[in-house]
Design a protein around this motif. Sequence first.
Motif, PDB file in Angstrom:
ATOM      1  N   UNK A   1     -44.833  -4.627  12.156  1.00  0.00           N
ATOM      2  CA  UNK A   1     -46.018  -5.040  11.895  1.00  0.00           C
ATOM      3  C   UNK A   1     -47.193  -4.169  12.342  1.00  0.00           C
ATOM      4  N   UNK A   2     -47.133  -3.547  13.449  1.00  0.00           N
ATOM      5  CA  UNK A   2     -47.929  -2.612  13.813  1.00  0.00           C
ATOM      6  C   UNK A   2     -48.214  -1.528  12.774  1.00  0.00           C
ATOM      7  N   UNK A   3     -47.099  -0.878  12.522  1.00  0.00           N
ATOM      8  CA  UNK A   3     -47.108   0.244  11.306  1.00  0.00           C
ATOM      9  C   UNK A   3     -47.865  -0.523  10.104  1.00  0.00           C
TER      10      UNK A   3
ATOM     11  N   UNK B   1     -43.801 -14.334   9.196  1.00  0.00           N
ATOM     12  CA  UNK B   1     -42.986 -13.781   7.922  1.00  0.00           C
ATOM     13  C   UNK B   1     -41.835 -12.666   8.146  1.00  0.00           C
ATOM     14  N   UNK B   2     -42.330 -11.844   9.020  1.00  0.00           N
ATOM     15  CA  UNK B   2     -41.341 -10.751   9.465  1.00  0.00           C
ATOM     16  C   UNK B   2     -40.266 -11.243  10.648  1.00  0.00           C
ATOM     17  N   UNK B   3     -40.820 -12.092  11.333  1.00  0.00           N
ATOM     18  CA  UNK B   3     -40.156 -12.922  12.338  1.00  0.00           C
ATOM     19  C   UNK B   3     -38.994 -13.471  11.700  1.00  0.00           C
ATOM     20  N   UNK B   4     -39.193 -14.090  10.727  1.00  0.00           N
ATOM     21  CA  UNK B   4     -38.166 -15.136  10.052  1.00  0.00           C
ATOM     22  C   UNK B   4     -37.152 -14.414   9.420  1.00  0.00           C
TER      23      UNK B   4
ATOM     24  N   UNK C   1     -38.930  -4.971  17.788  1.00  0.00           N
ATOM     25  CA  UNK C   1     -38.786  -4.393  16.463  1.00  0.00           C
ATOM     26  C   UNK C   1     -39.650  -5.286  15.388  1.00  0.00           C
ATOM     27  N   UNK C   2     -39.719  -6.341  15.547  1.00  0.00           N
ATOM     28  CA  UNK C   2     -40.693  -7.073  14.641  1.00  0.00           C
ATOM     29  C   UNK C   2     -42.231  -6.615  14.848  1.00  0.00           C
TER      30      UNK C   2
ATOM     31  N   UNK D   1     -55.893   1.801  18.176  1.00  0.00           N
ATOM     32  CA  UNK D   1     -55.939   0.773  19.439  1.00  0.00           C
ATOM     33  C   UNK D   1     -56.421  -0.504  18.735  1.00  0.00           C
ATOM     34  N   UNK D   2     -57.208  -0.596  17.744  1.00  0.00           N
ATOM     35  CA  UNK D   2     -57.613  -1.896  16.932  1.00  0.00           C
ATOM     36  C   UNK D   2     -56.310  -2.537  16.396  1.00  0.00           C
ATOM     37  N   UNK D   3     -55.610  -1.871  15.684  1.00  0.00           N
ATOM     38  CA  UNK D   3     -54.521  -2.391  15.109  1.00  0.00           C
ATOM     39  C   UNK D   3     -53.316  -2.934  16.182  1.00  0.00           C
TER      40      UNK D   3
END
Length: 212
Positions: A134-136, A94-97, A129-130, A164-166
Amino acid sequence: MSQQPSLRDRKRAETWAALHAAAARRAIKDGLDCVNIDVVAQEAGVSTRTFFNYFPCKEDAVLGLQEPSVEQTALDAFDIEGDLLTEVSRLMLSVLRTLQGGDDSNELRSQIYQAYPHLMHRRYQYILKVEQLVLETVRAQLGESRRWKDQAPDSAWQGHSVDDVAFTVVLAASTRMRYVMQKTWSNPTHTLQFEALGEGLELLRDVLKEVL
């Protein structure tokens, strides 16, 4: 119920699309080095100063790239308590789009990448950046989730940090984005990309069963 875009948002989207179309046409017709920002702005009916309100450089205008964002609809659909790999992968797609505005047609972009393959590096910078966005999101929500706070003493996550898990889950989701982009390169519609994502996740799980 989804909120209809305001007149201001529609006008901004139209201007963005007009600048991208003008820049892409110039790149195909005259060559990337000959793309002139003043001419692109004029063809789109805006000032050169306005051009830089939409794109930081002509390469981004030619490719039709914009800063990614985590839209509220994507956040609302994201369930940190659900199947984590699936949820994170769907959020990432979704973020990539959001990187590319306009319609789903990829024909012009395909021509540009074929003519100027070095521009793929520019797109890769945006994909990073995507992943960071998403990581945040995943890191913040996972740390506050029941699955993290209520994990059993013998949980596989014991001894690992939420960071680390995220990061590991987002990294796994990123590999599925490569699969999606490869499978839908010529026709990257919303429907086909999410279908390819489902196929890719199923494939990943089948492969992991054999190698782990």
